[in-house]
Design a protein around this motif. Structure first.
Motif, PDB file in Angstrom:
ATOM      1  N   THR A   5       0.834  -1.205   0.000  1.00 26.82           N
ATOM      2  CA  THR A   5       0.000   0.000   0.000  1.00 26.82           C
ATOM      3  C   THR A   5       0.867   1.252   0.000  1.00 26.82           C
ATOM      4  N   ILE A   6       1.918   1.236   0.800  1.00 23.33           N
ATOM      5  CA  ILE A   6       2.832   2.390   0.858  1.00 23.33           C
ATOM      6  C   ILE A   6       3.527   2.563  -0.485  1.00 23.33           C
ATOM      7  N   THR A   7       3.988   1.469  -1.069  1.00 20.57           N
ATOM      8  CA  THR A   7       4.667   1.529  -2.364  1.00 20.57           C
ATOM      9  C   THR A   7       3.732   2.058  -3.452  1.00 20.57           C
ATOM     10  N   ALA A   8       2.490   1.614  -3.437  1.00 20.76           N
ATOM     11  CA  ALA A   8       1.513   2.118  -4.409  1.00 20.76           C
ATOM     12  C   ALA A   8       1.302   3.619  -4.225  1.00 20.76           C
ATOM     13  N   LYS A  12       2.081   6.584  -6.980  1.00 16.59           N
ATOM     14  CA  LYS A  12       1.077   7.585  -7.359  1.00 16.59           C
ATOM     15  C   LYS A  12       1.622   9.003  -7.158  1.00 16.59           C
ATOM     16  N   LEU A  13       2.308   9.221  -6.044  1.00 18.62           N
ATOM     17  CA  LEU A  13       2.873  10.546  -5.772  1.00 18.62           C
ATOM     18  C   LEU A  13       3.979  10.890  -6.758  1.00 18.62           C
ATOM     19  N   ARG A  42       5.460  21.019  -3.608  1.00 22.23           N
ATOM     20  CA  ARG A  42       6.099  20.962  -2.288  1.00 22.23           C
ATOM     21  C   ARG A  42       5.336  19.994  -1.375  1.00 22.23           C
ATOM     22  N   ALA A  43       4.012  20.029  -1.410  1.00 17.89           N
ATOM     23  CA  ALA A  43       3.204  19.112  -0.596  1.00 17.89           C
ATOM     24  C   ALA A  43       3.445  17.657  -1.011  1.00 17.89           C
ATOM     25  N   VAL A  44       3.559  17.416  -2.307  1.00 15.46           N
ATOM     26  CA  VAL A  44       3.824  16.065  -2.805  1.00 15.46           C
ATOM     27  C   VAL A  44       5.204  15.606  -2.353  1.00 15.46           C
ATOM     28  N   GLU A  45       6.195  16.478  -2.423  1.00 17.24           N
ATOM     29  CA  GLU A  45       7.546  16.120  -1.990  1.00 17.24           C
ATOM     30  C   GLU A  45       7.574  15.731  -0.514  1.00 17.24           C
ATOM     31  N   VAL A  46       6.865  16.481   0.310  1.00 12.75           N
ATOM     32  CA  VAL A  46       6.811  16.186   1.744  1.00 12.75           C
ATOM     33  C   VAL A  46       6.117  14.847   1.980  1.00 12.75           C
ATOM     34  N   GLU A  47       5.015  14.614   1.295  1.00  8.33           N
ATOM     35  CA  GLU A  47       4.296  13.353   1.465  1.00  8.33           C
ATOM     36  C   GLU A  47       5.138  12.177   0.984  1.00  8.33           C
ATOM     37  N   LEU A  48       5.893  12.366  -0.080  1.00 11.56           N
ATOM     38  CA  LEU A  48       6.812  11.315  -0.528  1.00 11.56           C
ATOM     39  C   LEU A  48       7.848  11.003   0.543  1.00 11.56           C
ATOM     40  N   ASP A  49       8.414  12.035   1.135  1.00 10.08           N
ATOM     41  CA  ASP A  49       9.390  11.833   2.215  1.00 10.08           C
ATOM     42  C   ASP A  49       8.774  11.049   3.367  1.00 10.08           C
ATOM     43  N   ARG A  50       7.548  11.374   3.726  1.00 11.12           N
ATOM     44  CA  ARG A  50       6.864  10.680   4.822  1.00 11.12           C
ATOM     45  C   ARG A  50       6.613   9.212   4.475  1.00 11.12           C
ATOM     46  N   CYS A  51       6.215   8.953   3.245  1.00 11.25           N
ATOM     47  CA  CYS A  51       5.963   7.574   2.815  1.00 11.25           C
ATOM     48  C   CYS A  51       7.258   6.759   2.805  1.00 11.25           C
ATOM     49  N   TRP A  52       8.324   7.336   2.254  1.00  9.96           N
ATOM     50  CA  TRP A  52       9.606   6.631   2.248  1.00  9.96           C
ATOM     51  C   TRP A  52      10.083   6.375   3.668  1.00  9.96           C
ATOM     52  N   GLU A  67       7.699  -6.548  14.623  1.00  8.01           N
ATOM     53  CA  GLU A  67       6.485  -6.448  13.804  1.00  8.01           C
ATOM     54  C   GLU A  67       6.489  -5.128  13.017  1.00  8.01           C
ATOM     55  N   PRO A  68       6.472  -5.183  11.682  1.00  7.54           N
ATOM     56  CA  PRO A  68       6.503  -3.949  10.877  1.00  7.54           C
ATOM     57  C   PRO A  68       5.312  -3.037  11.120  1.00  7.54           C
ATOM     58  N   ASP A  69       4.187  -3.604  11.575  1.00  5.37           N
ATOM     59  CA  ASP A  69       3.011  -2.773  11.827  1.00  5.37           C
ATOM     60  C   ASP A  69       3.195  -1.847  13.036  1.00  5.37           C
ATOM     61  N   GLN A  70       4.300  -1.996  13.747  1.00  3.49           N
ATOM     62  CA  GLN A  70       4.603  -1.074  14.847  1.00  3.49           C
ATOM     63  C   GLN A  70       5.103   0.277  14.328  1.00  3.49           C
ATOM     64  N   ALA A  71       5.480   0.316  13.066  1.00  3.02           N
ATOM     65  CA  ALA A  71       5.950   1.571  12.471  1.00  3.02           C
ATOM     66  C   ALA A  71       4.792   2.563  12.413  1.00  3.02           C
ATOM     67  N   ALA A  72       5.130   3.815  12.578  1.00  7.45           N
ATOM     68  CA  ALA A  72       4.118   4.870  12.534  1.00  7.45           C
ATOM     69  C   ALA A  72       4.616   6.006  11.651  1.00  7.45           C
ATOM     70  N   ALA A  73       3.692   6.558  10.879  1.00  6.51           N
ATOM     71  CA  ALA A  73       4.040   7.703  10.031  1.00  6.51           C
ATOM     72  C   ALA A  73       4.426   8.876  10.923  1.00  6.51           C
ATOM     73  N   ARG A  74       5.542   9.472  10.597  1.00  2.00           N
ATOM     74  CA  ARG A  74       6.006  10.637  11.351  1.00  2.00           C
ATOM     75  C   ARG A  74       5.449  11.900  10.712  1.00  2.00           C
ATOM     76  N   ASP A  75       5.337  12.950  11.517  1.00  2.00           N
ATOM     77  CA  ASP A  75       4.809  14.210  10.987  1.00  2.00           C
ATOM     78  C   ASP A  75       5.825  14.852  10.043  1.00  2.00           C
ATOM     79  N   ALA A  76       5.333  15.751   9.229  1.00  2.00           N
ATOM     80  CA  ALA A  76       6.160  16.392   8.211  1.00  2.00           C
ATOM     81  C   ALA A  76       7.339  17.144   8.815  1.00  2.00           C
ATOM     82  N   ASP A  77       7.145  17.816   9.940  1.00  2.00           N
ATOM     83  CA  ASP A  77       8.238  18.570  10.544  1.00  2.00           C
ATOM     84  C   ASP A  77       9.382  17.662  10.954  1.00  2.00           C
ATOM     85  N   THR A  78       9.063  16.482  11.450  1.00  2.00           N
ATOM     86  CA  THR A  78      10.096  15.533  11.855  1.00  2.00           C
ATOM     87  C   THR A  78      10.847  15.018  10.635  1.00  2.00           C
TER      88      THR A  78
END
Length: 84
Positions: A5-8, A12-13, A42-52, A67-78
């Motif tokens: 899902t993340i790769t998809a 898309k981004l 710029r918004a797309v670039e930030v979202e790409l960084d978050r996904c990666w 467990e990989p599901d323990q990973a959490a999306a970090r906020d854009a500032d981080t």
């Protein structure tokens, strides 16, 4: 969210990023359109960084036997504050 899902989402981004860069070239005479494209880019670039970042977290957890599901999306500032 699965790796697939993340790769998809990343794919898309990336497609949108390429489209925006092409439009940016053709909108060079339209300041309003150009500014809108730059803001969205710029918004797309930030979202790409978050996904990666999320995908890297999942892979690292999996490699460490966790467990990989323990990973959490970090906020854009981080994510945008990382040193490269």
């Amino acid at each position: 969210m699965s790796d697939e899902t993340i790769t998809a989402r990343i794919e898309k981004l990336v497609d949108e990023e390429h489209s925006l860069r092409r439009r940016e070239e053709s909108d060079s005479s339209d300041d309003a359109a150009l500014e809108g494209d730059r803001e969205r880019l710029r918004a797309v670039e930030v979202e790409l960084d978050r996904c990666w970042d999320l995908l890297r977290q999942r892979r690292a957890l999996r490699d460490a036997g966790a467990e990989p599901d323990q990973a959490a999306a970090r906020d854009a500032d981080t994510v945008e504050g990382y040193q490269q």
